[in-house]
Design a protein around this motif. Structure first.
Motif, PDB file in Angstrom:
ATOM      1  N   LEU A 296       0.794  -1.230   0.000  1.00  0.00           N
ATOM      2  CA  LEU A 296       0.000   0.000   0.000  1.00  0.00           C
ATOM      3  C   LEU A 296       0.825   1.277   0.000  1.00  0.00           C
ATOM      4  CD1 LEU A 296      -2.905  -1.001   2.413  1.00  0.00           C
ATOM      5  CD2 LEU A 296      -2.871  -1.000  -0.080  1.00  0.00           C
ATOM      6  N   SER A 297       2.059   1.226   0.449  1.00  0.00           N
ATOM      7  CA  SER A 297       2.858   2.458   0.577  1.00  0.00           C
ATOM      8  C   SER A 297       4.250   2.231  -0.002  1.00  0.00           C
ATOM      9  CB  SER A 297       2.967   2.890   2.049  1.00  0.00           C
ATOM     10  OG  SER A 297       1.696   3.178   2.583  1.00  0.00           O
ATOM     11  N   ALA A 298       4.398   2.469  -1.291  1.00  0.00           N
ATOM     12  CA  ALA A 298       5.696   2.339  -1.956  1.00  0.00           C
ATOM     13  C   ALA A 298       6.329   3.724  -2.073  1.00  0.00           C
ATOM     14  CB  ALA A 298       5.529   1.664  -3.303  1.00  0.00           C
ATOM     15  N   ALA A 299       6.146   4.395  -3.221  1.00  0.00           N
ATOM     16  CA  ALA A 299       6.634   5.764  -3.338  1.00  0.00           C
ATOM     17  C   ALA A 299       5.968   6.669  -2.305  1.00  0.00           C
ATOM     18  CB  ALA A 299       6.391   6.286  -4.746  1.00  0.00           C
ATOM     19  N   ALA A 300       4.789   6.274  -1.833  1.00  0.00           N
ATOM     20  CA  ALA A 300       4.132   7.046  -0.776  1.00  0.00           C
ATOM     21  C   ALA A 300       4.986   7.100   0.490  1.00  0.00           C
ATOM     22  CB  ALA A 300       2.770   6.438  -0.454  1.00  0.00           C
ATOM     23  N   TRP A 304       6.231  10.477   2.223  1.00  0.00           N
ATOM     24  CA  TRP A 304       6.046  10.785   3.645  1.00  0.00           C
ATOM     25  C   TRP A 304       7.347  11.267   4.264  1.00  0.00           C
ATOM     26  CZ3 TRP A 304       8.740   7.954   7.366  1.00  0.00           C
ATOM     27  CH2 TRP A 304       8.481   8.308   8.689  1.00  0.00           C
ATOM     28  N   LEU A 305       8.455  10.571   3.992  1.00  0.00           N
ATOM     29  CA  LEU A 305       9.743  10.980   4.545  1.00  0.00           C
ATOM     30  C   LEU A 305      10.126  12.371   4.044  1.00  0.00           C
ATOM     31  CD1 LEU A 305      12.264  10.297   6.231  1.00  0.00           C
ATOM     32  CD2 LEU A 305      13.256   9.321   4.145  1.00  0.00           C
ATOM     33  N   SER A 306       9.836  12.640   2.790  1.00  0.00           N
ATOM     34  CA  SER A 306      10.127  13.964   2.238  1.00  0.00           C
ATOM     35  C   SER A 306       9.439  15.054   3.035  1.00  0.00           C
ATOM     36  CB  SER A 306       9.670  14.015   0.775  1.00  0.00           C
ATOM     37  OG  SER A 306       9.698  15.329   0.268  1.00  0.00           O
ATOM     38  N   ALA A 326      24.776  -1.494   6.180  1.00  0.00           N
ATOM     39  CA  ALA A 326      24.872  -2.254   7.436  1.00  0.00           C
ATOM     40  C   ALA A 326      24.546  -1.409   8.651  1.00  0.00           C
ATOM     41  CB  ALA A 326      26.265  -2.848   7.573  1.00  0.00           C
ATOM     42  N   SER A 327      24.747  -0.087   8.555  1.00  0.00           N
ATOM     43  CA  SER A 327      24.516   0.770   9.709  1.00  0.00           C
ATOM     44  C   SER A 327      23.157   1.439   9.713  1.00  0.00           C
ATOM     45  CB  SER A 327      25.600   1.859   9.752  1.00  0.00           C
ATOM     46  OG  SER A 327      25.514   2.693   8.604  1.00  0.00           O
ATOM     47  N   ALA A 328      22.360   1.233   8.666  1.00  0.00           N
ATOM     48  CA  ALA A 328      21.071   1.912   8.546  1.00  0.00           C
ATOM     49  C   ALA A 328      19.995   1.183   9.349  1.00  0.00           C
ATOM     50  CB  ALA A 328      20.662   1.989   7.080  1.00  0.00           C
ATOM     51  N   PRO A 329      18.965   1.909   9.812  1.00  0.00           N
ATOM     52  CA  PRO A 329      17.838   1.245  10.485  1.00  0.00           C
ATOM     53  C   PRO A 329      17.073   0.350   9.509  1.00  0.00           C
ATOM     54  CG  PRO A 329      17.797   3.634  10.849  1.00  0.00           C
ATOM     55  CD  PRO A 329      18.794   3.371   9.762  1.00  0.00           C
ATOM     56  N   ILE A 330      16.231  -0.518  10.062  1.00  0.00           N
ATOM     57  CA  ILE A 330      15.301  -1.321   9.259  1.00  0.00           C
ATOM     58  C   ILE A 330      13.958  -0.587   9.257  1.00  0.00           C
ATOM     59  CG2 ILE A 330      14.052  -3.498   9.068  1.00  0.00           C
ATOM     60  CD1 ILE A 330      16.939  -3.967   8.555  1.00  0.00           C
ATOM     61  N   PHE A 331      13.359  -0.458   8.083  1.00  0.00           N
ATOM     62  CA  PHE A 331      12.084   0.254   7.960  1.00  0.00           C
ATOM     63  C   PHE A 331      10.991  -0.695   7.516  1.00  0.00           C
ATOM     64  CE2 PHE A 331       9.075   2.739   5.258  1.00  0.00           C
ATOM     65  CZ  PHE A 331       8.557   3.562   6.254  1.00  0.00           C
ATOM     66  N   LEU A 332       9.867  -0.700   8.235  1.00  0.00           N
ATOM     67  CA  LEU A 332       8.668  -1.421   7.817  1.00  0.00           C
ATOM     68  C   LEU A 332       7.734  -0.411   7.139  1.00  0.00           C
ATOM     69  CD1 LEU A 332       7.844  -3.687  10.919  1.00  0.00           C
ATOM     70  CD2 LEU A 332       9.465  -4.082   9.058  1.00  0.00           C
ATOM     71  N   PRO A 333       7.417  -0.577   5.856  1.00  0.00           N
ATOM     72  CA  PRO A 333       6.675   0.448   5.110  1.00  0.00           C
ATOM     73  C   PRO A 333       5.157   0.332   5.205  1.00  0.00           C
ATOM     74  CG  PRO A 333       7.338  -1.274   3.609  1.00  0.00           C
ATOM     75  CD  PRO A 333       7.852  -1.672   4.975  1.00  0.00           C
ATOM     76  N   TYR A 334       4.668  -0.056   6.371  1.00  0.00           N
ATOM     77  CA  TYR A 334       3.234  -0.328   6.518  1.00  0.00           C
ATOM     78  C   TYR A 334       2.500   0.912   7.032  1.00  0.00           C
ATOM     79  CZ  TYR A 334       5.392  -4.986   6.569  1.00  0.00           C
ATOM     80  OH  TYR A 334       6.157  -6.096   6.284  1.00  0.00           O
ATOM     81  N   LEU A 335       2.683   2.047   6.358  1.00  0.00           N
ATOM     82  CA  LEU A 335       2.122   3.302   6.841  1.00  0.00           C
ATOM     83  C   LEU A 335       0.599   3.302   6.807  1.00  0.00           C
ATOM     84  CD1 LEU A 335       4.566   5.861   5.164  1.00  0.00           C
ATOM     85  CD2 LEU A 335       4.687   4.852   7.446  1.00  0.00           C
ATOM     86  N   ASN A 343      -2.056  -9.069   4.552  1.00  0.00           N
ATOM     87  CA  ASN A 343      -3.463  -8.685   4.670  1.00  0.00           C
ATOM     88  C   ASN A 343      -3.769  -8.185   6.072  1.00  0.00           C
ATOM     89  OD1 ASN A 343      -6.143  -8.294   3.878  1.00  0.00           O
ATOM     90  ND2 ASN A 343      -6.752 -10.344   4.550  1.00  0.00           N
ATOM     91  N   ASP A 344      -3.035  -7.183   6.502  1.00  0.00           N
ATOM     92  CA  ASP A 344      -3.105  -6.684   7.876  1.00  0.00           C
ATOM     93  C   ASP A 344      -3.374  -5.183   7.861  1.00  0.00           C
ATOM     94  OD1 ASP A 344      -2.828  -6.039  10.537  1.00  0.00           O
ATOM     95  OD2 ASP A 344      -0.920  -7.084  10.804  1.00  0.00           O
ATOM     96  N   ALA A 345      -4.640  -4.814   8.063  1.00  0.00           N
ATOM     97  CA  ALA A 345      -5.004  -3.395   8.064  1.00  0.00           C
ATOM     98  C   ALA A 345      -4.432  -2.657   9.268  1.00  0.00           C
ATOM     99  CB  ALA A 345      -6.528  -3.252   8.048  1.00  0.00           C
ATOM    100  N   ASN A 346      -4.080  -3.388  10.324  1.00  0.00           N
ATOM    101  CA  ASN A 346      -3.558  -2.761  11.539  1.00  0.00           C
ATOM    102  C   ASN A 346      -2.049  -2.572  11.523  1.00  0.00           C
ATOM    103  OD1 ASN A 346      -6.098  -2.593  12.846  1.00  0.00           O
ATOM    104  ND2 ASN A 346      -5.969  -4.759  13.385  1.00  0.00           N
ATOM    105  N   ALA A 347      -1.349  -3.186  10.572  1.00  0.00           N
ATOM    106  CA  ALA A 347       0.110  -3.036  10.508  1.00  0.00           C
ATOM    107  C   ALA A 347       0.467  -1.567  10.343  1.00  0.00           C
ATOM    108  CB  ALA A 347       0.669  -3.852   9.353  1.00  0.00           C
ATOM    109  N   ARG A 348       1.583  -1.165  10.930  1.00  0.00           N
ATOM    110  CA  ARG A 348       2.016   0.220  10.870  1.00  0.00           C
ATOM    111  C   ARG A 348       3.513   0.295  10.573  1.00  0.00           C
ATOM    112  NH1 ARG A 348      -2.215   0.871   9.774  1.00  0.00           N
ATOM    113  NH2 ARG A 348      -3.902   2.089  10.693  1.00  0.00           N
TER     114      ARG A 348
END
Length: 488
Positions: A296-300, A304-306, A326-335, A343-348
């Motif tokens: 649901l949130s690719a270029a979006a 958002w970060l912009s 290797a030093s960067a955080p891990i990002f979950l793009p479930y905005l 299939n998780d509407a509650n994921a964030r």
């Protein structure tokens, strides 16, 4: 003889005028805004779609008046799943509920309980973004609106009605409603009945490359067009992009990073895998189907970060390319929640592993990597349905970034091909469908692949590190899923 392709997206309407060989003569776009009146809600005004369409057409006419006067066919593509509701007088009953609206998650469970064979009929898992659960939600919480419904239209089909006065839809777009028997390419009375609706409230179904209606005489005269103008069935945005990229049969594929992220693979048969959130839909051409994984949130996510980092989107990929992964955080793009495979509407969304040393560049890398990982999850789901890819066209707004193409190629193990003008693929595909509806040209003649600028193969040196980070990315979702559910 010219053809007009109109793509009704989430953030803008794009239009392209092509000659009789599908070469672009003029392009235009007009912006749109999305409203979020409540958490999980995403809505737009259908009237805004119409005004933006008229603005884009006006710009095309001004840019190429002679070509526009020779118009003979119009094709529409559009954002899928949106519920556009009209009463008997043709008035819009409420703002359209969009594809990225997740309010109807509970109704998905209800729909599958009402029709235990729904996944067999539709080939898809019931997801809140699809149209049918939205109507169950409306029946509960906006009953007066539900009772007044005369027609339920998808976004592009509302514009088609304004252009022609006819209620029509195509197989590819309608497949995303959960009201279609995708193998039979027809409305399912069983699925319609489960949501309190009937065929009479649906538009007529036609193939995407078939004639569907004629442009209203009033509009034709106003625009200075002498001959008749045929509107074809059109396509959902991703099927239209496939037509524009020449992805028309088994083995062809593209990865699109627009507002959402899509991995699209053509098939010559109905091949569902609903348990892992794979979409199995009709293609825009007769007797052809396709599979999709969707986030649901690719270029979006980068947009958002912009905004929060006060940094132009166009500069973020350049910053990201300078980061040591290797030093960067891990990002979950479930905005906005997630589709495939969770299939998780509650994921964030979240950053894991932040420290005071991290910069905007680190976050930019993490966001782009997180989207690449989400697409790798989607490819794994397609593999579960029997699809294996060696290469895919890289399209959408994100395709402007070679760095992102390389990141996706390495994360997925699939070569990414970059093309010129890939950001007008859906509008071009719609224009090609119009050409097929009007002329006797063949699919092989019309639906050709654009020239390849470059191919980005997986970076073997980076694969081990990315594989480790992808494994952690996946563990983070599993660990956090109960917390997502608790917040709701």
């Amino acid at each position: 003889m010219t053809f007009l392709g109109i793509d009704l997206g989430t953030s803008e309407v794009k239009a392209v005028l092509t000659d009789d060989g599908s070469a672009p003569l003029a392009t235009a776009n007009a912006p749109l805004i999305v409203d979020h009146p409540h958490p999980h809600w995403s809505e737009q005004s259908p009237q805004a779609w119409w005004h933006a369409t008229l603005d884009a057409i006006a710009a095309i006419r001004a840019a190429h008046p002679t070509g526009f006067a020779a118009l003979r066919g119009i094709g529409l593509s559009g954002q899928m799943h949106g519920a556009t509701l009209l009463d008997r007088s043709g008035q819009v009953l409420r703002p359209a509920i969009l594809w990225n609206d997740t309010r109807a998650f509970a109704e998905c469970v209800e729909l599958e309980a009402l029709v235990p064979e729904s996944r067999t009929i539709t080939g898809n898992l019931a997801m809140p973004g699809f149209t049918a659960p939205k109507l169950l939600w409306l029946a509960k919480y906006e009953a007066s609106v539900f009772r007044a419904i005369h027609k339920v239209l998808l976004p592009k089909d509302y514009v088609a009605w304004r252009l022609t006065g006819e209620f029509t839809s195509d197989m590819s777009d309608a497949s995303g409603t959960l009201w279609v028997d995708v193998a039979k390419r027809d409305w399912s009375d069983r699925m319609l009945s489960a949501t309190g609706l009937s065929r009479e409230q649906m538009p007529n179904l036609v193939e995407g490359s078939a004639p569907a209606a004629q442009l209203r005489d009033g509009l034709r005269r106003e625009w200075g067009i002498e001959g008749p103008v045929t509107l074809c069935g059109g396509a959902g945005d991703n099927a239209a992009s496939a037509i524009g990229m020449g992805v028309v049969g088994a083995g062809g594929a593209f990865l699109s990073l627009g507002t959402s992220g899509v991995l699209f693979s053509g098939t010559d048969r109905f091949a569902p895998n609903p348990e892992q959130g794979v979409h199995a839909f009709c293609h825009a051409l007769p007797e052809r189907w396709h599979q999709m994984s969707v986030i649901l949130s690719a270029a979006a996510s980068l947009g958002w970060l912009s905004q929060v980092a006060h940094t132009a989107v166009s500069t973020l990929p350049e910053l990201a390319a300078q980061v040591a992964p290797a030093s960067a955080p891990i990002f979950l793009p479930y905005l906005n929640g997630e589709r495939t495979p969770h299939n998780d509407a509650n994921a964030r969304g979240m950053f894991w592993g932040l420290s005071a040393a991290h910069t905007t560049a680190d976050l930019a890398y993490s966001v782009m990597e997180g989207v690449a990982f989400a697409m790798a999850d989607g490819y794994a789901a397609l593999q579960g349905a029997g699809t294996t890819l060696e290469q895919a066209s890289f399209i959408g707004g994100g395709s402007r970034s070679r760095f992102w193409a390389q990141l996706c190629a390495t994360a997925m193990g699939v070569t990414m091909r970059r093309h010129a003008s890939s950001d007008i693929g859906a509008a071009l595909g719609a224009a090609r469908l119009a050409r097929l509806a009007v002329t006797q040209d063949t699919v092989a003649e019309v639906c050709t692949a654009p020239p390849v600028i470059e191919s980005c193969e997986p970076d073997r040196a980076s694969e081990p590190l990315l594989a480790q980070r992808l494994a952690r990315y996946r563990r983070l979702y599993v660990a956090l899923k109960p917390e997502f559910a608790a917040v709701g």
